[in-house]
Scaffold this active site. Structure first.
Site, PDB file in Angstrom:
ATOM      1  N   CYS A 128      84.625  57.021  83.265  1.00  0.00           N
ATOM      2  CA  CYS A 128      85.472  55.829  83.353  1.00  0.00           C
ATOM      3  C   CYS A 128      86.916  56.168  82.976  1.00  0.00           C
ATOM      4  O   CYS A 128      87.861  55.689  83.604  1.00  0.00           O
ATOM      5  CB  CYS A 128      84.919  54.739  82.435  1.00  0.00           C
ATOM      6  SG  CYS A 128      85.682  53.116  82.667  1.00  0.00           S
ATOM      7  N   CYS A 229      80.101  48.802  77.243  1.00  0.00           N
ATOM      8  CA  CYS A 229      80.594  47.514  77.726  1.00  0.00           C
ATOM      9  C   CYS A 229      79.585  46.828  78.634  1.00  0.00           C
ATOM     10  O   CYS A 229      79.440  45.599  78.598  1.00  0.00           O
ATOM     11  CB  CYS A 229      81.925  47.706  78.446  1.00  0.00           C
ATOM     12  SG  CYS A 229      81.853  48.774  79.911  1.00  0.00           S
TER      13      CYS A 229
END
Length: 400
Positions: A128, A229
């Protein structure tokens, strides 16, 4: 997409003296070479909030940038967007929200689903950082705002290159060993490293809290998220995986193939796991392999679970040039974010077509000084020399 917040608000300047650590951080920022314009990646947490506040106080021209990655409930999304916008209002700087939901879904969500289905435990955070955050943020800031630098609240440091080290930038650990996040940054390219600012790299987390309180930031006492997340967003990692992968009942077996239990999907297990197996045995058993082809979870006693070597693919040499094929060197290796570094010999190997296709045509073999427990395919092995991050890659399955 949420609207941009660009109305200036009163600055959060303060007459309260900075802590010694805060003053040192400010001085480093004031002495930073080159243009003092920066886009700050704001998640809505205390670390990124203080990053923006320190840069403003140090006299930088700051703009806030928040990536909208998911819709609905989730600390990095709904609540985070609100807090990030409020921090920018408090500091009197523009705030931009960029819709990256589709990109995040393609690069991270699908990457996770595919990995778990194949019997590996993917590490989404380093991917990410490279594919969703730093690279795209730098590109957006340059194209849309003519800003060349990005700052974030990571606990890591960059030593910028000069002629003495052939101009290579070096990624270093953060000084707070308990918060050091260099493990997740090993996959960044040199071009990105040269444009990054990490104001918190030499602060501890308590320093950050004190400085945030000094500024009166609304996030000063905001608790940290303890989960990935996506786990926050869906309620748990199991719930996330169940959304994308159908139930696949299978067997839990010993190394010799003896069936000792049943499972409802190999994606719900990880290497080293002991609890939650639902297996009664004469001594504790640990997951040692996830066999996607046979849809089996393989377990063994801890004495049988160690290994003294592994292969690492898709290696990114972040701070140094790639070593020649066949060369062996001593490194300290971290195989999980919270694990202690261990000594090993690293041997550079010929990359596979898969490694090359991913843009990281390097591979290596690690020979640990002592057998290691929970070497997990899909997780990162990151190589260090003291505080310097040499590089890292993804641990490959034993049969690779």
């Amino acid at each position: 997409m949420p609207p941009e917040s660009t109305m200036p608000a009163p600055s959060a300047s303060t007459t309260t003296p900075a802590t010694p650590a805060g003053e040192q951080a400010l001085e480093r920022l004031r002495q930073w070479p080159g243009e003092h314009r920066v886009a700050v990646g704001l998640s809505g947490g205390v670390d990124s909030s203080l990053t923006a506040a320190l840069l403003v106080e140090a006299g930088w021209d700051v703009e806030g940038l928040t990536l909208w990655l998911m819709s609905g409930k989730g600390a990095c999304c709904a609540e985070g967007l609100v807090d990030a916008a409020a921090i920018c209002d408090q500091l009197g700087v523009p705030h931009h929200v960029v819709d990256f939901r589709e990109h995040f879904k393609e690069q991270i969500v699908q990457f996770l689903v595919d990995g778990y289905a194949e019997g590996v435990t993917p590490l989404p955070c380093s991917r990410c950082n490279r594919e969703v955050k730093f690279g795209p943020m730098l590109q957006w800031a340059e194209q849309e705002r003519s800003i060349q630098r990005i700052a974030t609240g990571h606990y890591a440091r960059v030593r910028h290159g000069d002629q003495s080290d052939n101009g290579r930038h070096q990624l270093l650990r953060g000084l707070d060993q308990r918060k050091d996040q260099s493990y997740f940054l090993y996959d960044l390219p040199q071009e990105a490293l040269g444009r990054l600012v990490f104001p918190l790299g030499e602060l501890t987390k308590p320093d950050t809290r004190l400085e945030a309180e000094r500024f009166g930031l609304r996030t000063a006492k905001k608790p940290e998220s303890q989960d990935l997340c996506l786990a926050d967003h869906h309620g748990s990692m199991r719930a996330f995986l169940d959304t994308y992968l159908p139930p696949r009942d299978g067997e839990i077996v010993l190394l010799d193939g003896t069936v000792v239990g049943q499972h409802d999907g190999i994606e719900h297990f990880t290497i080293g796991q002991r609890k939650g197996l639902g297996v009664a045995w004469s001594e504790p058993l640990h997951v040692v392999r996830l066999d996607a082809a046979m849809n089996r979870v393989v377990v063994a006693t801890r004495a049988e679970a160690g290994t003294d070597h592994c292969l690492v693919g898709a290696v990114n040499w972040v701070s140094i040039a790639p070593p020649p094929l066949g060369e062996r060197c001593r490194v300290d290796v971290q195989v999980r974010y919270r694990s202690q570094p261990v000594g090993a010999w690293l041997e550079a190997m010929q990359a596979t077509a898969t490694d090359a296709a991913g843009g990281r045509p390097h591979r290596c073999r690690l020979q640990f000084d002592e057998a290691q427990f929970s070497i997990t395919p899909g997780q990162a092995a990151v190589f260090y020399a003291g505080e310097q991050v040499l590089g890292g890659g993804l641990i490959q399955p034993p049969e690779a």
